[in-house]
Scaffold this motif. Structure first.
Motif, PDB file in Angstrom:
ATOM      1  N   THR A  26       0.558  -1.637  -0.176  1.00  0.00           N
ATOM      2  CA  THR A  26       0.291   0.112  -0.142  1.00  0.00           C
ATOM      3  C   THR A  26       1.254   1.569   0.121  1.00  0.00           C
ATOM      4  N   SER A 279       0.827  -1.968  -7.420  1.00  0.00           N
ATOM      5  CA  SER A 279       0.925  -2.131  -6.194  1.00  0.00           C
ATOM      6  C   SER A 279       2.341  -2.261  -5.748  1.00  0.00           C
ATOM      7  N   ASN A 354      -7.273   0.741   0.107  1.00  0.00           N
ATOM      8  CA  ASN A 354      -8.133  -0.480  -0.552  1.00  0.00           C
ATOM      9  C   ASN A 354      -8.911  -0.538  -1.493  1.00  0.00           C
ATOM     10  N   SER A 355      -8.030   0.881  -2.530  1.00  0.00           N
ATOM     11  CA  SER A 355      -8.851   1.197  -4.176  1.00  0.00           C
ATOM     12  C   SER A 355      -7.917   0.294  -4.533  1.00  0.00           C
ATOM     13  N   LYS A 356      -8.724   0.539  -6.131  1.00  0.00           N
ATOM     14  CA  LYS A 356      -7.147   0.079  -7.551  1.00  0.00           C
ATOM     15  C   LYS A 356      -8.168   0.846  -8.919  1.00  0.00           C
ATOM     16  N   ARG A 375     -11.305  -2.390  -4.138  1.00  0.00           N
ATOM     17  CA  ARG A 375     -10.936  -3.754  -3.715  1.00  0.00           C
ATOM     18  C   ARG A 375     -11.638  -5.205  -3.398  1.00  0.00           C
TER      19      ARG A 375
END
Length: 436
Positions: A26, A279, A354-356, A375
């Motif tokens: 992260t 990532s 926790n996003s993508k 995510r």
């Protein structure tokens, strides 16, 4: 036997190279001494910020404590790097050492290990800044390079592409015998101190591919997981794939200060780079010039951030949705309550982690719209930014999301969790939305 040793070395190197992206799954979050102390920070100030982070921010994911530029100068001055007669501290292998008058725990050749141990004892990670290249003093003194079989620093130095804004170092000629060994010796020293994060300057613009690769190799061989930050920006877009293959974060703008023009410029730079987020590899929007800054800095005097509260929130929203590393630039112990509230909102930080698949939906007419997927779970996020000096009223979210290609029916403001149907955006303001 020799061929097996060679093959083993290749295997270990390739494994380390593959793993370095896992060291920052992260975007890194921490504190950096630059915005408040420039090149003059001292040990007591670093410890005070580490103490504050451990007590108040660690549970929210903040973990890196980074000592920025020129920690190896006994008599630094703020407001101008290339001062008259700086007093550098180096060891017998031509490597910079902490100035003991500023970092007392470094005495007797201990370097930053005692300070790193202190930071680690708080459950945090320790980082330092360094310039690319080999110190002028090591070149002038023809200092032997550790592990290079008698090769001295003058044999690897070059006057080509020397940093124009800080004249402490010469360029390292990657073609010369001893060049890789010098970087290996430097990174090995940092690893022995317990360094977890390296911000290396004058690498990204102009872009120095060969030195970046030497640094990458040295980190992979040092036996310690060290996150690599490449600075300063704007890293050329045509170098994105190369820098992603060698670093964990890379700057996309020059130094970001508490000025709306800087934030506005950052929006365009970030818009061009979100396609390169991965990532373990992040386009870096630079430090957050928030809270109390300029105490002994290069830009401006001791002050609270000159950005309005709306502009500060806009800067946070931009960095959060673009998954930029978050390096806080203010002095944490003297922060006000509002500034701290920007650093400890769990909903906002959850989006950041926790996003993508970040995408630019619109960047015209003074409006910037950026989306990201979750995510895990349904729906996603959208950030709307008003870049103009006028109020934007009655933005109906269902209709707006449909026009942007997002068929959502429920909208919650991320920071508060409140349900929204429409928003009003004041000049330079923004809204960060969780939609379903």
């Amino acid at each position: 036997m020799r061929i097996w040793n060679v093959l083993l070395g290749v295997f270990l190197f390739s494994t380390a190279f593959a793993d370095f992206k896992d060291w920052a799954k992260t975007p890194p979050m921490g504190w950096n001494s630059w915005d408040c102390y420039g090149p003059t920070v001292v040990e007591s100030e670093v410890r005070a910020n580490a103490d504050f982070m451990a007590k108040n921010l660690k549970i929210f994911g903040w973990e890196y404590v980074v000592v920025d530029i020129r920690w190896y100068v006994k008599n630094p001055s703020s407001g101008g790097y290339n001062q008259k007669d700086p007093e550098f501290v180096l060891d017998g292998c031509g490597r910079y050492m902490p100035a003991e008058n500023r970092f007392p725990s470094a005495k007797n050749g201990r370097g930053f290990k005692p300070l790193a141990d202190y930071v680690h004892s708080k459950g945090l990670k320790f980082g330092i800044h360094v310039m690319r290249g080999v110190p002028n003093a090591a070149v002038q003194n023809k200092t032997p390079i550790k592990g290079a079989g008698g090769i001295t620093a003058d044999k690897i130095a070059s006057d080509k592409t020397v940093c124009w804004w800080l004249k402490d170092n010469k360029t390292i000629d990657f073609k010369k015998a001893g060049a890789q060994e010098y970087y290996d010796s430097v990174i090995s020293l940092y690893a022995s101190w317990g360094v977890d994060f390296l911000k290396i300057d004058d690498l990204a613009n102009p872009y120095h591919a060969e030195e970046i690769e030497m640094i990458r190799h040295a980190i992979d061989r040092c036996g310690r997981k060290i996150v690599l930050s490449v600075s300063p920006g704007e890293t050329p877009t045509n170098c994105a794939e190369h820098v992603k293959a060698n670093a964990n974060m890379w700057r996309i703008v020059p130094d970001l200060w508490d000025d709306w023009g800087h934030v506005n410029r950052l929006m365009d730079a970030a818009s061009r780079r979100v396609c390169h987020i991965s990532s373990g590899g992040y386009p870096d929007c630079d430090m957050l010039p928030l809270g109390r800054i300029g105490i002994r800095a290069e830009v401006g005097k001791d002050r609270s951030s000159r950005l309005t509260r709306d502009e500060q929130l806009t800067l946070m929203n931009l960095m959060l949705i673009c998954k930029s590393p978050l390096m806080f630039g203010g002095d944490l112990p003297s922060c006000d309550e509002f500034t701290i509230s920007l650093l400890i909102n769990r909903r906002a930080l959850n989006l950041h982690k926790n996003s993508k698949n970040v995408r630019i939906l619109k960047n015209e007419g003074g409006v910037l719209a950026i989306s990201a997927e979750k995510r895990v779970g349904v729906g996603g996020y959208i950030a709307l930014f008003n870049r103009t000096d006028a109020v934007m009223e009655d933005i109906e979210l269902a209709r707006t999301s449909e026009s942007l290609g997002i068929g959502a029916s429920e909208f919650r403001e991320v920071w508060t969790g409140n349900l929204l149907k429409s928003v009003l955006l004041k000049p330079h303001s923004s809204v960060l939305i969780d939609f379903r």
